[in-house]
Design a protein around this motif. Sequence first.
Motif, PDB file in Angstrom:
ATOM      1  N   LYS A 112       0.832  -1.209   0.000  1.00  0.00           N
ATOM      2  CA  LYS A 112       0.000   0.000   0.000  1.00  0.00           C
ATOM      3  C   LYS A 112       0.865   1.256   0.000  1.00  0.00           C
ATOM      4  O   LYS A 112       0.623   2.194  -0.767  1.00  0.00           O
ATOM      5  CB  LYS A 112      -0.918  -0.006   1.224  1.00  0.00           C
ATOM      6  N   LEU A 113       1.891   1.290   0.843  1.00  0.00           N
ATOM      7  CA  LEU A 113       2.736   2.477   0.948  1.00  0.00           C
ATOM      8  C   LEU A 113       3.609   2.670  -0.290  1.00  0.00           C
ATOM      9  O   LEU A 113       3.847   3.805  -0.710  1.00  0.00           O
ATOM     10  CB  LEU A 113       3.590   2.410   2.215  1.00  0.00           C
ATOM     11  N   GLU A 114       4.050   1.577  -0.891  1.00  0.00           N
ATOM     12  CA  GLU A 114       4.812   1.693  -2.143  1.00  0.00           C
ATOM     13  C   GLU A 114       3.950   2.292  -3.251  1.00  0.00           C
ATOM     14  O   GLU A 114       4.421   3.110  -4.040  1.00  0.00           O
ATOM     15  CB  GLU A 114       5.361   0.331  -2.567  1.00  0.00           C
ATOM     16  N   ALA A 115       2.673   1.903  -3.294  1.00  0.00           N
ATOM     17  CA  ALA A 115       1.761   2.460  -4.294  1.00  0.00           C
ATOM     18  C   ALA A 115       1.463   3.927  -3.991  1.00  0.00           C
ATOM     19  O   ALA A 115       1.338   4.746  -4.911  1.00  0.00           O
ATOM     20  CB  ALA A 115       0.466   1.651  -4.349  1.00  0.00           C
ATOM     21  N   ARG A 116       1.354   4.280  -2.736  1.00  0.00           N
ATOM     22  CA  ARG A 116       1.038   5.661  -2.356  1.00  0.00           C
ATOM     23  C   ARG A 116       2.207   6.595  -2.645  1.00  0.00           C
ATOM     24  O   ARG A 116       2.005   7.739  -3.036  1.00  0.00           O
ATOM     25  CB  ARG A 116       0.689   5.721  -0.873  1.00  0.00           C
ATOM     26  N   TYR A 117       3.415   6.133  -2.410  1.00  0.00           N
ATOM     27  CA  TYR A 117       4.614   6.968  -2.585  1.00  0.00           C
ATOM     28  C   TYR A 117       5.487   6.378  -3.690  1.00  0.00           C
ATOM     29  O   TYR A 117       6.474   5.680  -3.419  1.00  0.00           O
ATOM     30  CB  TYR A 117       5.382   7.060  -1.268  1.00  0.00           C
ATOM     31  N   PRO A 118       5.134   6.658  -4.948  1.00  0.00           N
ATOM     32  CA  PRO A 118       5.828   6.028  -6.074  1.00  0.00           C
ATOM     33  C   PRO A 118       7.328   6.330  -6.148  1.00  0.00           C
ATOM     34  O   PRO A 118       8.082   5.547  -6.717  1.00  0.00           O
ATOM     35  CB  PRO A 118       5.091   6.563  -7.305  1.00  0.00           C
ATOM     36  N   TYR A 126       1.356  13.339  -1.994  1.00  0.00           N
ATOM     37  CA  TYR A 126       0.679  12.036  -2.022  1.00  0.00           C
ATOM     38  C   TYR A 126       0.053  11.687  -0.670  1.00  0.00           C
ATOM     39  O   TYR A 126      -0.921  10.949  -0.608  1.00  0.00           O
ATOM     40  CB  TYR A 126       1.640  10.935  -2.463  1.00  0.00           C
ATOM     41  N   SER A 127       0.603  12.232   0.388  1.00  0.00           N
ATOM     42  CA  SER A 127       0.017  12.022   1.709  1.00  0.00           C
ATOM     43  C   SER A 127      -1.354  12.699   1.796  1.00  0.00           C
ATOM     44  O   SER A 127      -2.299  12.143   2.362  1.00  0.00           O
ATOM     45  CB  SER A 127       0.936  12.582   2.785  1.00  0.00           C
ATOM     46  N   GLU A 128      -1.457  13.873   1.210  1.00  0.00           N
ATOM     47  CA  GLU A 128      -2.695  14.661   1.258  1.00  0.00           C
ATOM     48  C   GLU A 128      -3.644  14.353   0.115  1.00  0.00           C
ATOM     49  O   GLU A 128      -4.840  14.603   0.227  1.00  0.00           O
ATOM     50  CB  GLU A 128      -2.361  16.153   1.249  1.00  0.00           C
ATOM     51  N   ASN A 129      -3.147  13.860  -1.000  1.00  0.00           N
ATOM     52  CA  ASN A 129      -3.954  13.631  -2.210  1.00  0.00           C
ATOM     53  C   ASN A 129      -3.907  12.162  -2.571  1.00  0.00           C
ATOM     54  O   ASN A 129      -3.157  11.751  -3.464  1.00  0.00           O
ATOM     55  CB  ASN A 129      -3.436  14.491  -3.360  1.00  0.00           C
ATOM     56  N   ARG A 130      -4.704  11.402  -1.899  1.00  0.00           N
ATOM     57  CA  ARG A 130      -4.682   9.948  -2.091  1.00  0.00           C
ATOM     58  C   ARG A 130      -5.563   9.537  -3.275  1.00  0.00           C
ATOM     59  O   ARG A 130      -6.563  10.164  -3.564  1.00  0.00           O
ATOM     60  CB  ARG A 130      -5.172   9.255  -0.835  1.00  0.00           C
ATOM     61  N   LYS A 131      -5.136   8.442  -3.891  1.00  0.00           N
ATOM     62  CA  LYS A 131      -5.926   7.862  -4.974  1.00  0.00           C
ATOM     63  C   LYS A 131      -7.197   7.240  -4.390  1.00  0.00           C
ATOM     64  O   LYS A 131      -7.242   6.893  -3.202  1.00  0.00           O
ATOM     65  CB  LYS A 131      -5.123   6.776  -5.700  1.00  0.00           C
ATOM     66  N   GLN A 132      -8.205   7.073  -5.229  1.00  0.00           N
ATOM     67  CA  GLN A 132      -9.436   6.437  -4.787  1.00  0.00           C
ATOM     68  C   GLN A 132      -9.108   5.040  -4.254  1.00  0.00           C
ATOM     69  O   GLN A 132      -8.264   4.330  -4.812  1.00  0.00           O
ATOM     70  CB  GLN A 132     -10.429   6.338  -5.953  1.00  0.00           C
ATOM     71  N   ASN A 133      -9.744   4.647  -3.185  1.00  0.00           N
ATOM     72  CA  ASN A 133      -9.555   3.349  -2.515  1.00  0.00           C
ATOM     73  C   ASN A 133      -8.232   3.219  -1.787  1.00  0.00           C
ATOM     74  O   ASN A 133      -7.866   2.113  -1.392  1.00  0.00           O
ATOM     75  CB  ASN A 133      -9.750   2.183  -3.491  1.00  0.00           C
TER      76      ASN A 133
END
Length: 135
Positions: A112-118, A126-133
């Motif tokens: 999950k964290l690898e996907a959030r922080y490419p 990316y911490s403030e602007n998360r992808k859907q789901n």
Amino acid sequence: MSNVDLNSYKEFVAAVTSAESNNSDAFITRIKTFDGSGVNMPLLLTAAIGLSSEGGEFSEIVKKLVFQGKQNNEETRFHMKRELGDVMWYWVNACRALNLDPNEVIAENVKKLEARYPSGSFDVFYSENRKQNDL
């Protein structure tokens, strides 16, 4: 500032609280619906309440360090270490209650964290602007 009638608020709270929260029979009936579902609800409840309690105890130490002048010494660090051990005890019980492999839980967190922080490192955007789901 307007006054709040706490008795009226109490009635409102009662009206918007589930039957399972207000009534032992409804609570027991709901708990029994989990029998055979693969979820050990008594253990899950123990874990959830314990995680909150122990996390609160750990946070209390940190609060005292930051805001109340508690000394950052071996005794304090030992106390935090013990509280973190208690957190882990309840965390593993939550894994047991849900029949989850703790290693898989951590692997999923890494994924999950690898996907959030490419880029592979923390990024405020990316911490403030998360992808859907992205829970």
